[in-house]
Write an enzyme that holds these catalytic residues in place. Structure first.
Site, PDB file in Angstrom:
ATOM      1  N   TYR A 149     -11.217   2.011   4.932  1.00  0.00           N
ATOM      2  CA  TYR A 149     -10.943   0.747   3.862  1.00  0.00           C
ATOM      3  C   TYR A 149     -11.945   1.221   2.812  1.00  0.00           C
ATOM      4  O   TYR A 149     -11.826   0.616   1.390  1.00  0.00           O
ATOM      5  CB  TYR A 149     -11.210  -0.275   4.759  1.00  0.00           C
ATOM      6  N   ASP A 174      -0.835  -7.112 -16.652  1.00  0.00           N
ATOM      7  CA  ASP A 174      -1.712  -6.205 -15.838  1.00  0.00           C
ATOM      8  C   ASP A 174      -3.148  -6.808 -15.976  1.00  0.00           C
ATOM      9  O   ASP A 174      -3.760  -6.915 -17.050  1.00  0.00           O
ATOM     10  CB  ASP A 174      -1.654  -4.929 -16.807  1.00  0.00           C
ATOM     11  N   VAL A 175      -3.724  -7.196 -14.714  1.00  0.00           N
ATOM     12  CA  VAL A 175      -4.971  -7.920 -14.816  1.00  0.00           C
ATOM     13  C   VAL A 175      -6.182  -6.952 -15.209  1.00  0.00           C
ATOM     14  O   VAL A 175      -7.146  -7.350 -15.377  1.00  0.00           O
ATOM     15  CB  VAL A 175      -5.239  -8.523 -13.319  1.00  0.00           C
ATOM     16  N   SER A 186       5.725  -8.524  -0.294  1.00  0.00           N
ATOM     17  CA  SER A 186       4.497  -8.802  -0.581  1.00  0.00           C
ATOM     18  C   SER A 186       4.099 -10.268  -0.252  1.00  0.00           C
ATOM     19  O   SER A 186       5.042 -10.984   0.035  1.00  0.00           O
ATOM     20  CB  SER A 186       4.740  -9.000  -2.289  1.00  0.00           C
ATOM     21  N   ILE A 187       2.827 -10.376   0.248  1.00  0.00           N
ATOM     22  CA  ILE A 187       2.177 -11.617   0.595  1.00  0.00           C
ATOM     23  C   ILE A 187       2.523 -12.401  -0.365  1.00  0.00           C
ATOM     24  O   ILE A 187       2.833 -13.665  -0.127  1.00  0.00           O
ATOM     25  CB  ILE A 187       0.832 -11.566   1.009  1.00  0.00           C
ATOM     26  N   ILE A 203      -0.780  -6.140   7.619  1.00  0.00           N
ATOM     27  CA  ILE A 203       0.652  -6.198   7.391  1.00  0.00           C
ATOM     28  C   ILE A 203       1.216  -5.167   6.591  1.00  0.00           C
ATOM     29  O   ILE A 203       0.633  -4.672   5.872  1.00  0.00           O
ATOM     30  CB  ILE A 203       0.971  -7.653   6.679  1.00  0.00           C
ATOM     31  N   GLY A 216       0.838 -11.405  -7.991  1.00  0.00           N
ATOM     32  CA  GLY A 216       0.787 -10.021  -7.049  1.00  0.00           C
ATOM     33  C   GLY A 216       2.047  -9.797  -6.167  1.00  0.00           C
ATOM     34  O   GLY A 216       2.421  -9.140  -5.386  1.00  0.00           O
ATOM     35  N   LEU A 257       3.569  -2.933   0.743  1.00  0.00           N
ATOM     36  CA  LEU A 257       3.477  -1.788   0.046  1.00  0.00           C
ATOM     37  C   LEU A 257       1.935  -1.239   0.117  1.00  0.00           C
ATOM     38  O   LEU A 257       1.961  -0.115   0.199  1.00  0.00           O
ATOM     39  CB  LEU A 257       3.867  -2.077  -1.506  1.00  0.00           C
ATOM     40  N   ALA A 258       1.052  -2.396  -0.130  1.00  0.00           N
ATOM     41  CA  ALA A 258      -0.410  -1.889  -0.428  1.00  0.00           C
ATOM     42  C   ALA A 258      -0.771  -1.114   1.036  1.00  0.00           C
ATOM     43  O   ALA A 258      -1.979  -0.547   1.016  1.00  0.00           O
ATOM     44  CB  ALA A 258      -1.149  -2.914  -0.510  1.00  0.00           C
ATOM     45  N   LYS A 315     -13.832  -6.250  -1.406  1.00  0.00           N
ATOM     46  CA  LYS A 315     -13.458  -7.765  -0.532  1.00  0.00           C
ATOM     47  C   LYS A 315     -14.595  -8.643  -0.329  1.00  0.00           C
ATOM     48  O   LYS A 315     -14.598  -9.901  -0.371  1.00  0.00           O
ATOM     49  CB  LYS A 315     -12.714  -7.442   0.623  1.00  0.00           C
TER      50      LYS A 315
HETATM   51  P1  NAD Z   1       1.455  -5.564  -2.127  1.00  0.00           P
HETATM   52  O1  NAD Z   1       1.372  -4.178  -2.690  1.00  0.00           O
HETATM   53  O2  NAD Z   1       2.637  -6.272  -2.105  1.00  0.00           O
HETATM   54  O3  NAD Z   1       0.629  -6.579  -3.410  1.00  0.00           O
HETATM   55  C1  NAD Z   1      -0.364  -6.040  -4.187  1.00  0.00           C
HETATM   56  C2  NAD Z   1      -0.304  -6.321  -5.631  1.00  0.00           C
HETATM   57  O4  NAD Z   1      -1.202  -5.905  -6.384  1.00  0.00           O
HETATM   58  C3  NAD Z   1       1.033  -5.854  -6.038  1.00  0.00           C
HETATM   59  O5  NAD Z   1       1.999  -6.733  -6.265  1.00  0.00           O
HETATM   60  C4  NAD Z   1       0.606  -5.128  -7.216  1.00  0.00           C
HETATM   61  O6  NAD Z   1       1.505  -4.740  -8.310  1.00  0.00           O
HETATM   62  C5  NAD Z   1      -0.560  -5.514  -7.693  1.00  0.00           C
HETATM   63  N1  NAD Z   1      -1.394  -5.057  -8.668  1.00  0.00           N
HETATM   64  C6  NAD Z   1      -2.048  -3.977  -8.522  1.00  0.00           C
HETATM   65  N2  NAD Z   1      -2.630  -3.642  -9.724  1.00  0.00           N
HETATM   66  C7  NAD Z   1      -2.571  -4.684 -10.391  1.00  0.00           C
HETATM   67  C8  NAD Z   1      -2.646  -4.821 -11.594  1.00  0.00           C
HETATM   68  N3  NAD Z   1      -3.462  -3.881 -12.557  1.00  0.00           N
HETATM   69  N4  NAD Z   1      -2.266  -5.927 -12.266  1.00  0.00           N
HETATM   70  C9  NAD Z   1      -1.811  -6.792 -11.777  1.00  0.00           C
HETATM   71  N5  NAD Z   1      -1.265  -6.682 -10.531  1.00  0.00           N
HETATM   72  C10 NAD Z   1      -1.747  -5.640  -9.983  1.00  0.00           C
HETATM   73  O7  NAD Z   1       0.522  -5.629  -0.985  1.00  0.00           O
HETATM   74  P2  NAD Z   1       0.073  -7.061  -0.169  1.00  0.00           P
HETATM   75  O8  NAD Z   1      -0.345  -6.544   1.015  1.00  0.00           O
HETATM   76  O9  NAD Z   1       0.849  -8.207  -0.509  1.00  0.00           O
HETATM   77  O10 NAD Z   1      -1.234  -7.467  -0.931  1.00  0.00           O
HETATM   78  C11 NAD Z   1      -1.808  -8.760  -1.583  1.00  0.00           C
HETATM   79  C12 NAD Z   1      -3.167  -9.024  -1.349  1.00  0.00           C
HETATM   80  O11 NAD Z   1      -3.323  -9.225   0.055  1.00  0.00           O
HETATM   81  C13 NAD Z   1      -4.265  -7.872  -1.670  1.00  0.00           C
HETATM   82  O12 NAD Z   1      -5.215  -8.435  -2.183  1.00  0.00           O
HETATM   83  C14 NAD Z   1      -4.435  -7.428  -0.495  1.00  0.00           C
HETATM   84  O13 NAD Z   1      -5.894  -6.472  -0.399  1.00  0.00           O
HETATM   85  C15 NAD Z   1      -4.519  -8.471   0.474  1.00  0.00           C
HETATM   86  N6  NAD Z   1      -4.373  -8.234   2.082  1.00  0.00           N
HETATM   87  C16 NAD Z   1      -3.396  -7.255   2.389  1.00  0.00           C
HETATM   88  C17 NAD Z   1      -3.290  -7.228   3.787  1.00  0.00           C
HETATM   89  C18 NAD Z   1      -2.152  -6.192   4.461  1.00  0.00           C
HETATM   90  O14 NAD Z   1      -2.480  -5.682   5.335  1.00  0.00           O
HETATM   91  N7  NAD Z   1      -1.214  -5.945   3.871  1.00  0.00           N
HETATM   92  C19 NAD Z   1      -4.350  -7.735   4.785  1.00  0.00           C
HETATM   93  C20 NAD Z   1      -5.256  -8.613   3.985  1.00  0.00           C
HETATM   94  C21 NAD Z   1      -5.360  -8.858   2.866  1.00  0.00           C
HETATM   95  O1  0WE Z   2      -6.133  -4.566   1.292  1.00  0.00           O
HETATM   96  C1  0WE Z   2      -5.267  -3.826   1.776  1.00  0.00           C
HETATM   97  C2  0WE Z   2      -4.689  -2.679   0.776  1.00  0.00           C
HETATM   98  C3  0WE Z   2      -5.571  -2.208  -0.026  1.00  0.00           C
HETATM   99  C4  0WE Z   2      -5.169  -0.991  -0.822  1.00  0.00           C
HETATM  100  C5  0WE Z   2      -4.050  -0.038  -0.612  1.00  0.00           C
HETATM  101  C6  0WE Z   2      -3.785   0.780  -1.102  1.00  0.00           C
HETATM  102  C7  0WE Z   2      -2.927   2.011  -1.109  1.00  0.00           C
HETATM  103  C8  0WE Z   2      -2.185   2.482  -1.882  1.00  0.00           C
HETATM  104  C9  0WE Z   2      -5.772  -0.825  -2.007  1.00  0.00           C
HETATM  105  N1  0WE Z   2      -5.338   0.104  -2.899  1.00  0.00           N
HETATM  106  C10 0WE Z   2      -4.517   1.275  -2.670  1.00  0.00           C
HETATM  107  N2  0WE Z   2      -4.140   1.969  -3.383  1.00  0.00           N
HETATM  108  C11 0WE Z   2      -2.819   3.102  -3.140  1.00  0.00           C
HETATM  109  O2  0WE Z   2      -2.605   3.928  -4.008  1.00  0.00           O
HETATM  110  N3  0WE Z   2      -5.045  -4.057   3.107  1.00  0.00           N
HETATM  111  C12 0WE Z   2      -5.841  -4.804   4.000  1.00  0.00           C
HETATM  112  C13 0WE Z   2      -4.115  -3.171   3.814  1.00  0.00           C
HETATM  113  C14 0WE Z   2      -5.070  -2.011   4.174  1.00  0.00           C
HETATM  114  O3  0WE Z   2      -5.411  -0.978   3.563  1.00  0.00           O
HETATM  115  C15 0WE Z   2      -6.248   0.125   4.501  1.00  0.00           C
HETATM  116  C16 0WE Z   2      -6.345  -0.737   5.487  1.00  0.00           C
HETATM  117  C17 0WE Z   2      -5.730  -1.883   5.456  1.00  0.00           C
HETATM  118  C18 0WE Z   2      -5.558  -2.873   6.686  1.00  0.00           C
HETATM  119  C19 0WE Z   2      -6.736   1.136   3.848  1.00  0.00           C
HETATM  120  C20 0WE Z   2      -7.772   1.904   4.733  1.00  0.00           C
HETATM  121  C21 0WE Z   2      -7.766   1.206   6.085  1.00  0.00           C
HETATM  122  C22 0WE Z   2      -7.237  -0.036   6.502  1.00  0.00           C
END
Ligand code: NAD
Ligand code: 0WE
Length: 261
Positions: free
Chosen positions: A155, A64-65, A19-20, A191, A13, A194-195, A162
């Site tokens: 969300y 690609d998972v 990225s986390i 946080i 990821g 990108l996501a 989740k």
């Molecule tokens: P990120 O975008 O950096 O990481 C998400 C990753 O998922 C990316 O590296 C992306 O390439 C990968 N991904 C998506 N589709 C994929 C596929 N088909 N195959 C392989 N990899 C794939 O964002 P992040 O915030 O670091 O997210 C990492 C995790 O943390 C996620 O599960 C997200 O839900 C969770 N999370 C994020 C937040 C936040 O606010 N950012 C809060 C709580 C939990």
């Molecule tokens: O888990 C996440 C990210 C989830 C996520 C975000 C995207 C944006 C771009 C999953 N898929 C996509 N696809 C895209 O094309 N978080 C915890 C961060 C997050 O996402 C939200 C949140 C929070 C917090 C979406 C709506 C409301 C709150």
């Protein structure tokens, strides 16, 4: 002796330096682990390779998972490169952008399937593929969000995913317990990764989070990585099936404090 001395960790990821998963890779490397990194697709390769190089990581593989072939292929490559591994971190989540706004009842069947496939099944699929490669005393870890148990507006289907991911963590913890392998999740506060970028009004949510949380501080990827280090080290030897919140205490609040100062 560092916390992860002699341990081998594979981290899924990493998309970029925000990225986390990247913070986890750095923390694990600093803790003495030998780290391998996996990323989603060809486009990310250019971003991820220099990051991997900066921590002396020489296992950087695309996966690609959503494809069983990719999951099986990376398990095979990991076996060749590492023999066995001690730690697998799943930091992957995805839903179609259109599903993350408007009423949840508008969720399409395809959108529901996609979110569940990428964000939940992938953890189960990776656990199965890597089960023969995991050392006793090892750990699996995934990343979740509070939208699993409470409503986070917009969300939507990710909240359902989740919830299923956290339930999967418990079922996997039961299965892997026989092999003395632990399975846990970190539930992070919002946080700016990108996501999170694609999400409308993230700034408002971020501010509201800071105002409501007992610690009145936003969460960083380093905070999450430190919790990951705990959950993947022997410091948490008797903790499994757990969801550990790293959210400045946000989730314990039921009513916000007065904001008139
Ligand atoms: P990120 O975008 O950096 O990481 C998400 C990753 O998922 C990316 O590296 C992306 O390439 C990968 N991904 C998506 N589709 C994929 C596929 N088909 N195959 C392989 N990899 C794939 O964002 P992040 O915030 O670091 O997210 C990492 C995790 O943390 C996620 O599960 C997200 O839900 C969770 N999370 C994020 C937040 C936040 O606010 N950012 C809060 C709580 C939990
Ligand atoms: O888990 C996440 C990210 C989830 C996520 C975000 C995207 C944006 C771009 C999953 N898929 C996509 N696809 C895209 O094309 N978080 C915890 C961060 C997050 O996402 C939200 C949140 C929070 C917090 C979406 C709506 C409301 C709150």
């Amino acid at each position: 002796m560092k916390l992860l001395e002699g341990k081998k960790a594979l981290i899924f990821g990493v998309a970029n330096n925000r990225s986390i998963a990247w913070a986890v890779a750095q923390a694990f490397s600093n803790a003495g682990a030998e780290v391998g990194i996996s990323y989603a697709g060809e486009i990310l390769k250019r971003r991820v390779e220099p990051l991997a190089e900066s921590i002396g990581c020489d296992f950087v593989e695309e996966c690609d998972v959503s494809k069983d072939e990719d999951i099986n292929a990376i398990a095979e490559k990991a076996k060749e490169h590492f023999g066995k591994i001690d730690i697998l971190v799943h930091s992957i989540g995805f839903a179609d952008r259109n599903e993350l706004r408007g009423p949840f009842y508008n969720t399409s069947r395809a959108g529901f399937h996609l979110a569940m496939d990428i964000s939940v099944y992938s953890f189960v699929g990776l656990a199965r593929a890597f089960q023969p490669l995991m050392n006793e005393g090892g750990s699996l870890l995934t990343m979740t969000y509070h939208g699993s148990t409470k409503v986070a507006p917009n969300y939507n289907v990710m909240g359902i995913a989740k919830a299923a991911l956290e339930a999967s963590t418990r079922y996997l913890a039961f299965d892997f317990g026989k092999e003395k392998i632990r399975v846990n999740a970190v539930s992070a506060g919002p946080i700016r990764t990108l996501a999170a970028m694609g999400v409308g009004d993230f700034k408002t949510m971020y501010k509201a989070f800071e105002a409501m949380a007992p610690l009145h501080e936003n969460v960083t990827t380093e905070d999450v990585a430190n919790a990951a280090l705990f959950l993947c080290s022997d410091m948490s030897a008797r903790t499994t099936g757990e969801v550990l919140y790293v959210d400045s205490g946000y989730n314990i609040m039921g009513v916000p404090e007065a904001i008139d100062g």
